[in-house]
Scaffold this motif. Structure first.
Motif: not given
Length: 259
Positions: A22-35
């Motif tokens: 709640r109320g948070g903000r999204l930052g950079p997107v990355s990937r590790r393995s299938k995640t």
DNA sequence: GCCCCCCTGTAG
DNA sequence: CTACAGGGGGGC
């Protein structure tokens, strides 16, 4: 945030996740393995863990604008101003949740420039495990599932049951090359997920791999799910075996147990 | 290593 | 209608 499918939330409850975001903000997107990982920041902009998203077989991430149709089988919706970020998932094998830090204990990323034959040899170690089982172990090499393990070993002309420590340098070299080319081609074909920081591309994160292998879309594989069909290389009938309770497909002519 | 569960669509 | 496939996590 709205959770439409609580069963897709892990590792916490959907209530906990909703409160946490709640109320948070999204930052950079990355990937590790299938995640897939999306950094979170709290109300004051400080780092606050990550959203960890596993697409499973049929998960998708879509950015939906005002008035645009919601994807079918929505599991989670994040409201981002006028847009919505929707995690949808037909089969429900995907997972969406919060973690304090990126996943640990994973093997090297096969598409990283540093993934050399030495990296692969080190990752495989001196295990006696069948090479196919080893390839599918994310603590050994990241991001290889059942279908692509079969495709990779077919291209490398290595029998899936070979003990991994018995592979020659020449075979390891072919294996490394096959891992990289098979995965790259699948990504280029839009068949499997990879990461883009550009939300405009997020709907491309995943397409059906063919109704889980069968049906028209699944016909694109060289060896997977082709039991009894002629090998595209030598024409011999493709065999199906079981390894660790999973189906493996191989050509008995091109992939020999004893070299 | 095994087995079962999650879940759904498709093959049979 | 049932069996089965997929990735992962859990249990034995």
């Amino acid at each position: 945030m709205q959770v439409h499918r609580p069963g897709s939330i892990r590792p916490q409850s959907s209530e906990d996740l909703t409160l946490r975001c709640r109320g948070g903000r999204l930052g950079p997107v990355s990937r590790r393995s299938k995640t897939l990982l999306i950094a979170l920041a709290d109300r004051s902009g400080g780092p606050d863990g990550l959203l960890q998203i596993h697409l499973g077989m049929t998960g998708r991430m879509s950015v939906v604008g005002p008035g645009q149709a919601t994807p079918v089988h929505p599991a989670v919706t994040l409201h981002l101003g006028d847009d919505r970020l929707v995690f949808s998932d037909v089969r429900g094998l995907g997972r969406f949740g919060w973690v304090p830090e990126p996943p640990q204990g994973l093997g090297p990323e096969p598409l990283d420039p540093g993934f050399t034959v030495e990296t692969l040899a080190l990752a495989l170690g001196k295990s006696r495990q069948p090479i196919k089982v080893r390839l599918m172990d994310p603590s050994c090499v990241s991001g290889i599932g059942n279908i692509y393990a079969a495709e990779i070993l077919f291209r490398a002309r290595i029998h899936p049951a070979r003990p991994s420590r018995d592979l020659s340098t020449r075979e390891l070299s072919r294996l490394r090359e096959s891992i990289r080319s098979v995965l790259s081609e699948a990504i280029d074909a839009g068949l499997v997920a990879t990461t883009s920081a550009d939300p405009a591309e997020w709907t491309l994160f995943h397409r059906e791999v063919g109704g889980t292998a069968r049906g028209e879309a699944g016909r694109g594989f060289a060896i997977y799910d082709r039991e009894g069909e002629p090998c595209p290389g030598c024409g011999r009938a493709v065999q199906r075996i079981r390894q660790a309770s999973r189906s493996t497909f191989l050509c008995p002519g091109c992939q020999r147990l004893e070299s």
